[in-house]
Motif scaffolding. Structure first.
Motif, short mmCIF file in Angstrom:
data_model
loop_
_atom_site.label_atom_id
_atom_site.label_comp_id
_atom_site.label_asym_id
_atom_site.label_seq_id
_atom_site.Cartn_x
_atom_site.Cartn_y
_atom_site.Cartn_z
N THR A 264 -0.92 -2.64 1.03
CA THR A 264 -0.33 -3.25 -0.16
C THR A 264 1.17 -2.95 -0.18
O THR A 264 1.61 -1.95 0.39
CB THR A 264 -0.97 -2.71 -1.46
OG1 THR A 264 -0.96 -1.28 -1.40
CG2 THR A 264 -2.38 -3.19 -1.65
N THR A 269 0.01 -3.93 -6.16
CA THR A 269 -1.30 -4.10 -5.52
C THR A 269 -1.31 -5.38 -4.68
O THR A 269 -2.36 -5.87 -4.30
CB THR A 269 -2.41 -4.18 -6.59
OG1 THR A 269 -2.13 -5.30 -7.45
CG2 THR A 269 -2.49 -2.91 -7.43
N THR A 271 -1.19 -7.81 -1.61
CA THR A 271 -1.57 -7.70 -0.20
C THR A 271 -0.70 -8.67 0.60
O THR A 271 0.19 -9.32 0.05
CB THR A 271 -3.05 -8.07 -0.01
OG1 THR A 271 -3.18 -9.48 -0.26
CG2 THR A 271 -3.97 -7.30 -0.95
N PHE A 277 -5.04 -9.44 -4.37
CA PHE A 277 -4.58 -8.10 -4.73
C PHE A 277 -5.66 -7.09 -4.36
O PHE A 277 -6.84 -7.44 -4.26
CB PHE A 277 -4.29 -8.05 -6.25
CG PHE A 277 -3.32 -9.13 -6.65
CD1 PHE A 277 -1.96 -8.91 -6.63
CD2 PHE A 277 -3.78 -10.40 -7.01
CE1 PHE A 277 -1.06 -9.92 -6.96
CE2 PHE A 277 -2.89 -11.42 -7.33
CZ PHE A 277 -1.53 -11.17 -7.31
N GLN A 283 -7.64 0.59 -0.65
CA GLN A 283 -6.23 0.61 -0.24
C GLN A 283 -5.62 2.00 -0.41
O GLN A 283 -4.42 2.16 -0.41
CB GLN A 283 -5.43 -0.47 -0.98
CG GLN A 283 -5.58 -0.46 -2.50
CD GLN A 283 -4.69 0.51 -3.22
OE1 GLN A 283 -3.48 0.45 -3.10
NE2 GLN A 283 -5.29 1.44 -3.98
#
Ligand code: NDP
Length: 315
Positions: A264, A269, A271, A277, A283
């Motif tokens: 990320t 958040t 991607t 996200f 993550q």
């Protein structure tokens, strides 16, 4: 297309990150639909007591806490569906997700919160005492072994960090290392070596977790070079041999790091795919706490909300 449904905000995964994203997304009128995965509630449903989640002054049980999360997300308008994502296609918008191999969903925004799974040794006795002396999270469960003798298996950064954490609470910590050296960073190894109540046992493998049928009272280990067996009298056994992020279905569709965690943009958040996200353990290989997962779930919903508002303005 037949059997295709369009959803405004799709949330994949039902741990603290997924439910918190759902709570925020529902309150922002994003009409979230959640696909739970095979283990609704996620990793916390396999733990017992949770004492470190704020808002529960007397502590709570992991499964109960996740039930509370679910009820809150549902009350605010999240549609929760039991199902498993079996394929994704993020090559064009709207992004496509296949559920249970049969149903295709398209979505304007997707929040991935599929979590990570702790790796286990695979011993039957480890499974038998899981939650009753066996744990894969020292920060979650170490407190219950205050003043007692415990063992931890693993030699990476997590094991080193958890061993030093346990050493502050417990009388003695045996660290079972399968080779004659650590995998952890030099700084972490230095810390372990300088903690007097940690005893490192190299070249050793765990043979069996022993107990009275209710709780753990020992661990049988064997030296891999001499085959000599030894029983450590411990009441807690911690497994810290790594985690596997639940990202196999996203491989090739989204950027992952070398261990398979979703990458990320720092501080967000977001991607590598616009409109997708990621939140929670999927993550995050460092903190892995319910509260940090919940926090990033909130971030994902806010990021999704801003993305959808901007997309609407452009359209
Ligand atoms: P790692 O994969 O780095 O380490 C796993 C450890 O478990 C290794 O020492 C491995 O042994 C051992 N192991 C694996 N399988 C077995 C088994 N069956 N029996 C006994 N031992 C076994 O996982 P971590 O969770 O420690 O770390 C994951 C990533 O997260 C790493 O990149 C790490 O640096 C990072 N991290 C960073 C932190 C920080 O910066 N504060 C904190 C925690 C993690 P062997 O060495 O022999 O393969």
């Amino acid at each position: 297309m037949e059997n295709t449904e369009h959803i405004h905000c799709l949330i994949i995964g039902s741990g603290p990150a997924g439910y918190t994203a759902a709570i925020y997304a529902a309150r922002a009128d994003l009409k979230p639909v959640m696909i739970t995965g095979m283990q609704p509630g996620g990793q916390l449903t396999t733990t017992t007591e949770v004492e470190n989640y704020p808002g529960y002054p007397e502590g709570t049980q992991g499964p109960e806490m996740m039930e509370d999360f679910r009820k809150q997300a549902e009350r605010l308008g999240t549609e929760i569906r039991f199902g498993y994502v079996t394929a994704v296609d993020f090559s064009a918008k709207p992004h496509k997700v296949t559920v249970d191999e049969t149903k295709t969903i398209t979505a304007d925004a997707i929040i991935i919160a599929t979590g990570a799974s702790a790796k286990w040794l695979g011993l039957p006795s480890e499974e038998k005492y899981n939650g009753f002396g066996v744990s894969a999270c020292a920060v979650c469960d170490g407190f219950f072994f205050k003043g007692q003798d415990v063992a931890i298996v693993g030699a990476g950064d997590t094991a080193a960090e958890e061993a030093t954490y346990l050493a502050k609470l417990c009388n003695k910590v045996y660290m079972i290392v399968r080779r004659d050296e650590f995998r952890a960073s030099k700084a972490m190894v230095h810390r372990v070596l300088n903690t007097p109540n940690i005893e490192i046992i190299y070249n050793s493998e765990t043979k069996e977790i022993m107990g009275d049928g209710q709780t753990v009272n020992g661990v049988k280990i064997a030296n891999k070079l001499t085959q000599e067996e030894r029983i450590l009298a411990v009441t807690g056994f911690f497994v810290a041999i790594g985690h596997t992020p639940n990202t196999s279905v996203f491989k090739g569709s989204i950027n992952l790091d070398e261990s398979g965690y979703i990458l990320t943009t720092p501080g967000t958040t977001k991607t590598s795919v616009e409109g997708v996200f990621a939140a929670g353990d999927v993550q995050d290989k460092i903190y892995r706490q319910a509260v940090t997962s919940a926090g990033s779930g909130c971030m994902a919903a806010l990021d999704a909300e801003r993305y959808l508002a901007a997309a609407h303005d452009i359209a």
